[in-house]
Design a protein around this motif. Structure first.
Motif, PDB file in Angstrom:
ATOM      1  N   SER A 202       0.854  -1.179   0.000  1.00  0.00           N
ATOM      2  CA  SER A 202       0.000   0.000   0.000  1.00  0.00           C
ATOM      3  C   SER A 202       0.892   1.232   0.000  1.00  0.00           C
ATOM      4  O   SER A 202       1.801   1.353   0.826  1.00  0.00           O
ATOM      5  CB  SER A 202      -0.935   0.002   1.203  1.00  0.00           C
ATOM      6  OG  SER A 202      -0.218   0.226   2.383  1.00  0.00           O
ATOM      7  N   LEU A 203       0.638   2.102  -0.930  1.00  0.00           N
ATOM      8  CA  LEU A 203       1.442   3.314  -1.068  1.00  0.00           C
ATOM      9  C   LEU A 203       0.680   4.509  -0.530  1.00  0.00           C
ATOM     10  O   LEU A 203      -0.532   4.605  -0.663  1.00  0.00           O
ATOM     11  CB  LEU A 203       1.778   3.572  -2.533  1.00  0.00           C
ATOM     12  CG  LEU A 203       2.714   2.597  -3.212  1.00  0.00           C
ATOM     13  CD1 LEU A 203       2.849   2.957  -4.684  1.00  0.00           C
ATOM     14  CD2 LEU A 203       4.063   2.597  -2.559  1.00  0.00           C
ATOM     15  N   SER A 204       1.408   5.412   0.074  1.00  0.00           N
ATOM     16  CA  SER A 204       0.872   6.708   0.445  1.00  0.00           C
ATOM     17  C   SER A 204       1.984   7.718   0.191  1.00  0.00           C
ATOM     18  O   SER A 204       3.125   7.348  -0.066  1.00  0.00           O
ATOM     19  CB  SER A 204       0.439   6.726   1.915  1.00  0.00           C
ATOM     20  OG  SER A 204       1.554   6.674   2.759  1.00  0.00           O
ATOM     21  N   VAL A 205       1.634   8.976   0.259  1.00  0.00           N
ATOM     22  CA  VAL A 205       2.624  10.017  -0.025  1.00  0.00           C
ATOM     23  C   VAL A 205       3.783   9.929   0.961  1.00  0.00           C
ATOM     24  O   VAL A 205       4.935  10.124   0.599  1.00  0.00           O
ATOM     25  CB  VAL A 205       1.966  11.412   0.037  1.00  0.00           C
ATOM     26  CG1 VAL A 205       2.989  12.499  -0.176  1.00  0.00           C
ATOM     27  CG2 VAL A 205       0.874  11.516  -0.998  1.00  0.00           C
ATOM     28  N   SER A 206       3.502   9.574   2.198  1.00  0.00           N
ATOM     29  CA  SER A 206       4.559   9.515   3.205  1.00  0.00           C
ATOM     30  C   SER A 206       5.489   8.319   3.012  1.00  0.00           C
ATOM     31  O   SER A 206       6.602   8.315   3.521  1.00  0.00           O
ATOM     32  CB  SER A 206       3.956   9.480   4.607  1.00  0.00           C
ATOM     33  OG  SER A 206       3.151   8.333   4.761  1.00  0.00           O
ATOM     34  N   THR A 207       5.068   7.296   2.262  1.00  0.00           N
ATOM     35  CA  THR A 207       5.916   6.125   2.046  1.00  0.00           C
ATOM     36  C   THR A 207       6.725   6.206   0.760  1.00  0.00           C
ATOM     37  O   THR A 207       7.584   5.373   0.528  1.00  0.00           O
ATOM     38  CB  THR A 207       5.087   4.830   2.024  1.00  0.00           C
ATOM     39  OG1 THR A 207       4.144   4.906   0.950  1.00  0.00           O
ATOM     40  CG2 THR A 207       4.380   4.603   3.336  1.00  0.00           C
TER      41      THR A 207
ATOM     42  N   VAL B 179      11.566  13.989  -8.271  1.00  0.00           N
ATOM     43  CA  VAL B 179      10.626  14.648  -7.374  1.00  0.00           C
ATOM     44  C   VAL B 179       9.238  14.031  -7.553  1.00  0.00           C
ATOM     45  O   VAL B 179       8.912  13.501  -8.616  1.00  0.00           O
ATOM     46  CB  VAL B 179      10.563  16.172  -7.611  1.00  0.00           C
ATOM     47  CG1 VAL B 179      11.876  16.830  -7.277  1.00  0.00           C
ATOM     48  CG2 VAL B 179      10.177  16.494  -9.025  1.00  0.00           C
ATOM     49  N   PHE B 180       8.434  14.102  -6.509  1.00  0.00           N
ATOM     50  CA  PHE B 180       7.082  13.572  -6.491  1.00  0.00           C
ATOM     51  C   PHE B 180       6.153  14.769  -6.377  1.00  0.00           C
ATOM     52  O   PHE B 180       6.216  15.524  -5.409  1.00  0.00           O
ATOM     53  CB  PHE B 180       6.949  12.637  -5.280  1.00  0.00           C
ATOM     54  CG  PHE B 180       5.787  11.705  -5.334  1.00  0.00           C
ATOM     55  CD1 PHE B 180       5.600  10.863  -6.417  1.00  0.00           C
ATOM     56  CD2 PHE B 180       4.880  11.642  -4.292  1.00  0.00           C
ATOM     57  CE1 PHE B 180       4.537   9.979  -6.452  1.00  0.00           C
ATOM     58  CE2 PHE B 180       3.819  10.766  -4.324  1.00  0.00           C
ATOM     59  CZ  PHE B 180       3.646   9.933  -5.398  1.00  0.00           C
ATOM     60  N   ILE B 181       5.313  14.984  -7.388  1.00  0.00           N
ATOM     61  CA  ILE B 181       4.491  16.191  -7.476  1.00  0.00           C
ATOM     62  C   ILE B 181       3.019  15.833  -7.409  1.00  0.00           C
ATOM     63  O   ILE B 181       2.550  14.934  -8.119  1.00  0.00           O
ATOM     64  CB  ILE B 181       4.764  16.937  -8.800  1.00  0.00           C
ATOM     65  CG1 ILE B 181       6.217  17.385  -8.847  1.00  0.00           C
ATOM     66  CG2 ILE B 181       3.815  18.116  -8.968  1.00  0.00           C
ATOM     67  CD1 ILE B 181       6.605  18.041 -10.146  1.00  0.00           C
ATOM     68  N   LYS B 182       2.267  16.552  -6.549  1.00  0.00           N
ATOM     69  CA  LYS B 182       0.813  16.416  -6.517  1.00  0.00           C
ATOM     70  C   LYS B 182       0.254  17.327  -7.605  1.00  0.00           C
ATOM     71  O   LYS B 182       0.490  18.531  -7.601  1.00  0.00           O
ATOM     72  CB  LYS B 182       0.247  16.813  -5.157  1.00  0.00           C
ATOM     73  CG  LYS B 182      -1.254  16.640  -5.094  1.00  0.00           C
ATOM     74  CD  LYS B 182      -1.795  16.947  -3.719  1.00  0.00           C
ATOM     75  CE  LYS B 182      -3.292  16.719  -3.727  1.00  0.00           C
ATOM     76  NZ  LYS B 182      -3.886  17.081  -2.441  1.00  0.00           N
TER      77      LYS B 182
ATOM     78  N   ILE C  33       0.975   8.673 -11.383  1.00  0.00           N
ATOM     79  CA  ILE C  33       0.654   7.745 -10.298  1.00  0.00           C
ATOM     80  C   ILE C  33      -0.615   8.249  -9.614  1.00  0.00           C
ATOM     81  O   ILE C  33      -0.730   9.441  -9.332  1.00  0.00           O
ATOM     82  CB  ILE C  33       1.810   7.676  -9.270  1.00  0.00           C
ATOM     83  CG1 ILE C  33       3.082   7.186  -9.953  1.00  0.00           C
ATOM     84  CG2 ILE C  33       1.436   6.777  -8.101  1.00  0.00           C
ATOM     85  CD1 ILE C  33       4.313   7.297  -9.114  1.00  0.00           C
ATOM     86  N   LYS C  34      -1.541   7.338  -9.348  1.00  0.00           N
ATOM     87  CA  LYS C  34      -2.767   7.707  -8.655  1.00  0.00           C
ATOM     88  C   LYS C  34      -2.785   7.027  -7.295  1.00  0.00           C
ATOM     89  O   LYS C  34      -2.697   5.810  -7.203  1.00  0.00           O
ATOM     90  CB  LYS C  34      -3.989   7.295  -9.477  1.00  0.00           C
ATOM     91  CG  LYS C  34      -5.271   7.844  -8.952  1.00  0.00           C
ATOM     92  CD  LYS C  34      -6.378   7.722  -9.952  1.00  0.00           C
ATOM     93  CE  LYS C  34      -7.579   8.470  -9.424  1.00  0.00           C
ATOM     94  NZ  LYS C  34      -8.630   8.601 -10.391  1.00  0.00           N
ATOM     95  N   LEU C  35      -2.866   7.822  -6.226  1.00  0.00           N
ATOM     96  CA  LEU C  35      -2.949   7.323  -4.862  1.00  0.00           C
ATOM     97  C   LEU C  35      -4.282   7.779  -4.286  1.00  0.00           C
ATOM     98  O   LEU C  35      -4.464   8.964  -4.025  1.00  0.00           O
ATOM     99  CB  LEU C  35      -1.807   7.846  -3.996  1.00  0.00           C
ATOM    100  CG  LEU C  35      -0.390   7.464  -4.415  1.00  0.00           C
ATOM    101  CD1 LEU C  35       0.627   8.100  -3.489  1.00  0.00           C
ATOM    102  CD2 LEU C  35      -0.220   5.967  -4.423  1.00  0.00           C
ATOM    103  N   GLY C  36      -5.207   6.859  -4.122  1.00  0.00           N
ATOM    104  CA  GLY C  36      -6.547   7.217  -3.661  1.00  0.00           C
ATOM    105  C   GLY C  36      -7.233   8.027  -4.752  1.00  0.00           C
ATOM    106  O   GLY C  36      -7.318   7.597  -5.891  1.00  0.00           O
TER     107      GLY C  36
ATOM    108  N   ALA D 244       7.390  15.369  -2.395  1.00  0.00           N
ATOM    109  CA  ALA D 244       8.619  14.744  -1.878  1.00  0.00           C
ATOM    110  C   ALA D 244       9.756  15.012  -2.847  1.00  0.00           C
ATOM    111  O   ALA D 244       9.540  15.117  -4.053  1.00  0.00           O
ATOM    112  CB  ALA D 244       8.429  13.252  -1.692  1.00  0.00           C
ATOM    113  N   VAL D 245      10.967  15.122  -2.312  1.00  0.00           N
ATOM    114  CA  VAL D 245      12.160  15.423  -3.110  1.00  0.00           C
ATOM    115  C   VAL D 245      13.235  14.387  -2.808  1.00  0.00           C
ATOM    116  O   VAL D 245      13.432  14.017  -1.654  1.00  0.00           O
ATOM    117  CB  VAL D 245      12.698  16.837  -2.761  1.00  0.00           C
ATOM    118  CG1 VAL D 245      13.954  17.149  -3.535  1.00  0.00           C
ATOM    119  CG2 VAL D 245      11.655  17.888  -3.020  1.00  0.00           C
ATOM    120  N   GLY D 246      13.929  13.937  -3.855  1.00  0.00           N
ATOM    121  CA  GLY D 246      15.037  13.004  -3.673  1.00  0.00           C
ATOM    122  C   GLY D 246      16.265  13.702  -3.108  1.00  0.00           C
ATOM    123  O   GLY D 246      16.289  14.930  -2.975  1.00  0.00           O
TER     124      GLY D 246
END
Length: 103
Positions: A5-10, A18-21, A83-86, A50-52
């Protein structure tokens, strides 16, 4: 195989990624007409979630990232992996695909 299960915090991007909403697409035109889902353009603006750690240089040191979590950015239209989370949509892309920081 176990389900993950993925979430933004994981999600922790690697290297210079970078991970962009993604911001919500425009549902209405300037003239007041509502657009159907298939006619809406893919948004190019989002908020950094999130940033690497940064890209490695030839000597092994890390190059610092120019962006931070919470920055609103403009990125290339067809760059990255969707990527779609929820119910939220995200894009995982390289720092070089970010065009500008938007205030």
């Amino acid at each position: 195989m176990a389900a993950v299960s993925l979430s933004v915090s994981t999600v922790k991007p690697l290297g210079d990624r970078v991970f962009i909403k993604v911001s919500a697409p425009q549902e209405k035109t300037a003239g007041g007409l509502y657009l159907p889902d298939n006619a809406q353009e893919k948004p190019q603006v989002g908020e950094i979630a999130a940033v690497g750690p940064g890209k490695r240089n030839d000597d092994g040191t890390r190059q610092t990232m120019d962006i931070n979590v919470g920055d609103k950015v403009l990125y290339s239209k067809y760059a990255g992996t969707d990527i779609k989370l929820g119910t939220d949509e995200y894009v995982l892309l390289s720092e070089k695909d970010i065009l500008a920081i938007v205030n």
